[in-house]
Design a protein around this motif. Structure first.
Motif, PDB file in Angstrom:
ATOM      1  N   SER A  41      37.878 -11.317 -33.225  1.00 44.87           N
ATOM      2  CA  SER A  41      38.767 -12.547 -32.560  1.00 44.87           C
ATOM      3  C   SER A  41      38.402 -11.794 -30.721  1.00 44.87           C
ATOM      4  CB  SER A  41      39.338 -12.421 -33.095  1.00 44.87           C
ATOM      5  OG  SER A  41      40.408 -11.636 -33.068  1.00 44.87           O
ATOM      6  N   ASP A  42      38.716 -11.064 -30.820  1.00 45.90           N
ATOM      7  CA  ASP A  42      39.667 -10.080 -29.804  1.00 45.90           C
ATOM      8  C   ASP A  42      38.324  -9.574 -28.634  1.00 45.90           C
ATOM      9  OD1 ASP A  42      41.846 -10.182 -30.351  1.00 45.90           O
ATOM     10  OD2 ASP A  42      42.336  -8.044 -31.113  1.00 45.90           O
ATOM     11  N   GLY A  43      37.056  -9.610 -29.117  1.00 46.73           N
ATOM     12  CA  GLY A  43      35.988  -9.635 -28.035  1.00 46.73           C
ATOM     13  C   GLY A  43      35.496  -8.187 -28.359  1.00 46.73           C
ATOM     14  N   LEU A  44      36.370  -7.475 -29.202  1.00 43.57           N
ATOM     15  CA  LEU A  44      36.230  -5.553 -28.652  1.00 43.57           C
ATOM     16  C   LEU A  44      35.001  -5.074 -30.083  1.00 43.57           C
ATOM     17  CD1 LEU A  44      39.956  -5.114 -28.460  1.00 43.57           C
ATOM     18  CD2 LEU A  44      38.050  -5.128 -27.407  1.00 43.57           C
ATOM     19  N   THR A  45      34.756  -3.907 -29.701  1.00 45.26           N
ATOM     20  CA  THR A  45      33.690  -3.591 -30.718  1.00 45.26           C
ATOM     21  C   THR A  45      34.448  -2.192 -31.240  1.00 45.26           C
ATOM     22  OG1 THR A  45      34.184  -1.630 -28.742  1.00 45.26           O
ATOM     23  CG2 THR A  45      31.858  -2.798 -29.076  1.00 45.26           C
ATOM     24  N   VAL A 145      31.329  -2.968 -44.829  1.00 47.38           N
ATOM     25  CA  VAL A 145      31.376  -4.016 -44.147  1.00 47.38           C
ATOM     26  C   VAL A 145      30.710  -4.386 -43.007  1.00 47.38           C
ATOM     27  CG1 VAL A 145      33.459  -5.050 -42.924  1.00 47.38           C
ATOM     28  CG2 VAL A 145      34.235  -3.530 -44.719  1.00 47.38           C
ATOM     29  N   LEU A 146      30.065  -5.517 -42.563  1.00 51.10           N
ATOM     30  CA  LEU A 146      29.593  -5.904 -41.808  1.00 51.10           C
ATOM     31  C   LEU A 146      30.026  -6.357 -40.364  1.00 51.10           C
ATOM     32  CD1 LEU A 146      26.440  -7.736 -43.990  1.00 51.10           C
ATOM     33  CD2 LEU A 146      27.003  -5.071 -43.345  1.00 51.10           C
ATOM     34  N   ALA A 147      29.240  -6.983 -40.109  1.00 53.15           N
ATOM     35  CA  ALA A 147      30.311  -7.748 -38.156  1.00 53.15           C
ATOM     36  C   ALA A 147      30.338  -9.072 -38.796  1.00 53.15           C
ATOM     37  CB  ALA A 147      29.022  -7.471 -37.058  1.00 53.15           C
ATOM     38  N   ASP A 148      30.294  -9.351 -39.670  1.00 48.67           N
ATOM     39  CA  ASP A 148      30.927 -10.421 -39.688  1.00 48.67           C
ATOM     40  C   ASP A 148      32.048 -10.593 -40.628  1.00 48.67           C
ATOM     41  OD1 ASP A 148      29.912 -10.602 -42.446  1.00 48.67           O
ATOM     42  OD2 ASP A 148      28.294 -12.403 -42.441  1.00 48.67           O
ATOM     43  N   GLY A 149      32.362  -9.293 -41.235  1.00 47.10           N
ATOM     44  CA  GLY A 149      33.373  -8.818 -41.077  1.00 47.10           C
ATOM     45  C   GLY A 149      33.794  -9.435 -43.302  1.00 47.10           C
ATOM     46  N   SER A 150      32.092  -9.020 -43.886  1.00 48.79           N
ATOM     47  CA  SER A 150      31.642  -9.598 -45.381  1.00 48.79           C
ATOM     48  C   SER A 150      31.577  -8.242 -45.568  1.00 48.79           C
ATOM     49  CB  SER A 150      30.913 -10.338 -45.433  1.00 48.79           C
ATOM     50  OG  SER A 150      29.291  -9.724 -44.693  1.00 48.79           O
ATOM     51  N   THR A 151      32.156  -8.244 -46.636  1.00 53.63           N
ATOM     52  CA  THR A 151      31.680  -5.992 -47.427  1.00 53.63           C
ATOM     53  C   THR A 151      30.512  -6.590 -48.505  1.00 53.63           C
ATOM     54  OG1 THR A 151      33.825  -5.880 -47.452  1.00 53.63           O
ATOM     55  CG2 THR A 151      32.417  -4.817 -49.490  1.00 53.63           C
ATOM     56  N   VAL A 152      29.313  -5.589 -48.536  1.00 51.19           N
ATOM     57  CA  VAL A 152      28.072  -5.648 -49.266  1.00 51.19           C
ATOM     58  C   VAL A 152      27.786  -4.488 -49.813  1.00 51.19           C
ATOM     59  CG1 VAL A 152      26.727  -7.605 -47.718  1.00 51.19           C
ATOM     60  CG2 VAL A 152      27.150  -5.222 -47.031  1.00 51.19           C
ATOM     61  N   THR A 153      27.277  -4.389 -51.133  1.00 50.30           N
ATOM     62  CA  THR A 153      26.967  -2.986 -51.920  1.00 50.30           C
ATOM     63  C   THR A 153      24.796  -2.619 -51.107  1.00 50.30           C
ATOM     64  OG1 THR A 153      28.586  -3.601 -53.269  1.00 50.30           O
ATOM     65  CG2 THR A 153      26.528  -2.011 -54.160  1.00 50.30           C
ATOM     66  N   CYS A 154      24.454  -1.610 -51.180  1.00 52.49           N
ATOM     67  CA  CYS A 154      23.453  -1.810 -50.876  1.00 52.49           C
ATOM     68  C   CYS A 154      22.681  -0.184 -52.182  1.00 52.49           C
ATOM     69  CB  CYS A 154      22.583  -1.720 -49.847  1.00 52.49           C
ATOM     70  SG  CYS A 154      22.657  -0.804 -48.352  1.00 52.49           S
ATOM     71  N   SER A 155      22.066  -0.917 -52.202  1.00 51.99           N
ATOM     72  CA  SER A 155      20.999   0.045 -53.551  1.00 51.99           C
ATOM     73  C   SER A 155      19.474   0.014 -53.140  1.00 51.99           C
ATOM     74  CB  SER A 155      22.282   0.787 -54.542  1.00 51.99           C
ATOM     75  OG  SER A 155      20.857  -0.416 -55.653  1.00 51.99           O
ATOM     76  N   PRO A 156      19.002   1.056 -54.285  1.00 53.83           N
ATOM     77  CA  PRO A 156      17.261   0.900 -54.533  1.00 53.83           C
ATOM     78  C   PRO A 156      16.826  -0.096 -55.072  1.00 53.83           C
ATOM     79  CG  PRO A 156      17.971   3.015 -54.783  1.00 53.83           C
ATOM     80  CD  PRO A 156      18.857   2.780 -54.387  1.00 53.83           C
ATOM     81  N   ASP A 157      17.830  -0.706 -55.691  1.00 54.32           N
ATOM     82  CA  ASP A 157      17.711  -2.193 -56.139  1.00 54.32           C
ATOM     83  C   ASP A 157      18.219  -3.429 -55.814  1.00 54.32           C
ATOM     84  OD1 ASP A 157      16.274  -0.945 -58.565  1.00 54.32           O
ATOM     85  OD2 ASP A 157      18.305  -0.469 -59.404  1.00 54.32           O
ATOM     86  N   GLU A 158      19.499  -3.513 -54.733  1.00 51.50           N
ATOM     87  CA  GLU A 158      20.160  -4.275 -54.021  1.00 51.50           C
ATOM     88  C   GLU A 158      19.852  -4.112 -52.680  1.00 51.50           C
ATOM     89  OE1 GLU A 158      24.066  -6.644 -54.514  1.00 51.50           O
ATOM     90  OE2 GLU A 158      23.768  -4.491 -55.405  1.00 51.50           O
ATOM     91  N   ASP A 420      23.420  -7.119 -37.154  1.00 49.31           N
ATOM     92  CA  ASP A 420      25.467  -7.031 -35.591  1.00 49.31           C
ATOM     93  C   ASP A 420      23.828  -8.013 -34.369  1.00 49.31           C
ATOM     94  OD1 ASP A 420      26.934  -6.659 -34.576  1.00 49.31           O
ATOM     95  OD2 ASP A 420      27.147  -4.338 -34.496  1.00 49.31           O
ATOM     96  N   PRO A 421      24.751  -8.780 -34.003  1.00 51.50           N
ATOM     97  CA  PRO A 421      23.696  -9.559 -33.326  1.00 51.50           C
ATOM     98  C   PRO A 421      24.271  -9.405 -31.289  1.00 51.50           C
ATOM     99  CG  PRO A 421      24.328 -11.298 -34.215  1.00 51.50           C
ATOM    100  CD  PRO A 421      24.325  -9.833 -35.280  1.00 51.50           C
ATOM    101  N   ASP A 422      26.036  -9.036 -32.121  1.00 54.10           N
ATOM    102  CA  ASP A 422      26.528  -9.549 -30.780  1.00 54.10           C
ATOM    103  C   ASP A 422      27.129  -7.964 -30.500  1.00 54.10           C
ATOM    104  OD1 ASP A 422      26.899 -11.622 -30.266  1.00 54.10           O
ATOM    105  OD2 ASP A 422      28.590 -12.031 -32.548  1.00 54.10           O
ATOM    106  N   ARG A 423      26.670  -7.116 -30.857  1.00 54.56           N
ATOM    107  CA  ARG A 423      26.657  -5.416 -31.469  1.00 54.56           C
ATOM    108  C   ARG A 423      28.398  -5.212 -31.387  1.00 54.56           C
ATOM    109  NH1 ARG A 423      22.526  -5.737 -31.803  1.00 54.56           N
ATOM    110  NH2 ARG A 423      20.506  -4.312 -30.423  1.00 54.56           N
TER     111      ARG A 423
END
Length: 436
Positions: A41-45, A145-158, A420-423
């Motif tokens: 929201s503040d345009g910061l990395t 935590v991804l760039a949009d603020g969402s939280t995801v889990t990843c693994s070999p199956d997910e 992360d299109p906005d980096r």
């Protein structure tokens, strides 16, 4: 979580500094997500630092710096499966003790344990091993935590592509907040350390690699001297170094005396060949056994700067011979030994050992010494062999080079563009290596 503004940060070696717009210390994944949304929201990395043991600018934060010290919870320990989930900021030394308390261990690791678990993983930290690979190969799942603020889990199956990309992702795909590790039953290692001449080591390196679970060696520049290290599992009981012997070898000689030696060679570089010769001749053999992490790791208090490249395993001996010939042609005066390690191939997209058995050649200088000419000369040699630089150690490579030596580099870039299109997670170092 109260942010602090304009607080200066620097890494362990002192060669990277930053004064971010603000600094925060989140204590939960939800607070990390809130910090990412606030930064957006503040345009910061946003960058989460570890303990600053990277020599590159991987942890440099221009906008929001997240400190990991409060994100250290142990979420679960399953001794039956060996799966252990801990939060990103837990230091490796605390993680090792936790595992030992539950009769577990990492199958392989590097030679220091001061980093956070996430910092070590995100830069693809590794040790040496014939069968057991680096940290990126010992992970079962990640929480990010991804760039949009969402939280995801990843693994070999997910979300397996995200898992393969993010295991060694430099924090460029998201902020790692928790890691589920694949651990093994705790084991003892028998360490056999033996000085040996250069010609013998190079003649026997394949033999040592085949015959030992963990083999590495150090060459002392300007000399014929090497120190070989062979670590293998034993049943026990443990026969650790006597307390005084450990203090004398690993704390006094390897740190206090070595620090004094480097202060001398910094002030009088011409003394370096003589000093290295004395050091190489003073090396003694020793054998002991102890818990695996106590053998893998050792204290490091002398500050230095480092560069490391992974090359195809079959190129190791020719590369070392050419490296030594560079010392004969250049006016280098190098006090630090050169470290050689080995690793089986890995499948994490940006692991330095991705898709090929690899040999690692690491060069160091005292933190006050100039490194540019030496590191660039070694880099030119190893990049001619399709070498891959360690993400946390000094190098000059950019995306144009890296896309040629990493088969899945373009896939990583595509995934980053999607996530992360906005980096949001960019910094000067990611711009260098990913070509923003």
């Amino acid at each position: 979580m109260s942010p602090v503004t304009h607080q200066k940060w620097q890494n362990w070696a002192g060669n990277q500094q930053a004064t971010p717009h603000r600094v925060a210390t989140p204590g939960t994944t939800a607070e990390v997500a809130a910090a990412v949304r606030s930064a957006a929201s503040d345009g910061l990395t946003v960058r989460m630092t570890g303990t600053g043991h990277s020599f590159t600018g991987a942890a440099v934060a221009e906008g929001v710096l997240l400190r990991p010290q409060a994100l250290t919870a142990v979420r679960s320990v399953d001794t039956a499966t060996g799966l252990v989930t801990v939060e990103a900021g837990l230091p490796l030394h605390a993680f090792n003790r936790l595992l030992a308390e539950h009769g577990l261990a990492l199958a392989n690791m590097g030679d220091i344990q001061e980093q956070t678990v996430a910092g070590a993983l995100q830069t693809a930290t590794h040790g040496t091993g014939r069968d057991a690979a680096g940290l990126a190969s010992q992970v079962a799942a990640l929480e990010l935590v991804l760039a949009d603020g969402s939280t995801v889990t990843c693994s070999p199956d997910e979300r397996p592509d995200l898992f393969d990309a993010a295991r060694a992702g430099l924090g460029a795909l998201g902020v790692v907040t928790a890691i589920t590790w694949k651990t093994v039953p705790a084991f003892l290692l028998r360490a056999q350390e033996e000085p040996m001449k250069w010609d013998e080591v190079l003649a026997r390196v394949d033999e040592f690699d085949d015959a030992n679970e963990h083999f590495e060696f150090y060459w002392f520049p300007h000399t014929e001297g090497c120190l070989t290290k062979r670590n293998n599992r034993v049943e026990g009981p443990a026969e650790p170094l006597p307390r005084f012997k450990y203090w004398m070898d690993d704390e006094f000689l390897s740190n206090k005396v070595f620090g004094a030696v480097n202060r001398l060679t910094h002030l009088a570089p011409a003394t370096t060949p003589f000093v290295n010769g004395v050091s190489a001749k003073a090396l003694g053999a020793r054998t002991y056994s102890d818990a695996s992490y106590k053998v893998f790791t050792s204290p490091r208090t002398v500050r230095f700067k480092e560069q490391e490249y992974a090359i195809p395993r079959e190129e190791l001996v020719p590369a070392l011979r050419e490296l030594r010939s560079l010392f004969a042609r250049k006016d280098w005066r190098i006090s630090f030994p050169i470290e050689v390690r080995l690793l089986p191939q890995e499948d994490a997209w940006l692991s330095m050992a991705h898709g090929r058995r690899s040999a690692f050649i690491a060069v160091h200088v005292y933190y006050k010494d100039r490194h540019q000419e030496y590191f660039r000369g070694v880099e030119d040699l190893l990049t001619a062999l399709d070498g891959r630089p360690h993400w946390g150690k000094l190098h000059t490579r950019d995306a144009t080079y890296l896309e040629k030596v990493y088969p899945r580099f373009a896939d990583f870039q595509k995934l980053r563009d999607e996530l992360d299109p906005d980096r949001r997670f960019a910094n000067p170092y990611t711009r260098q290596v990913f070509g923003d």
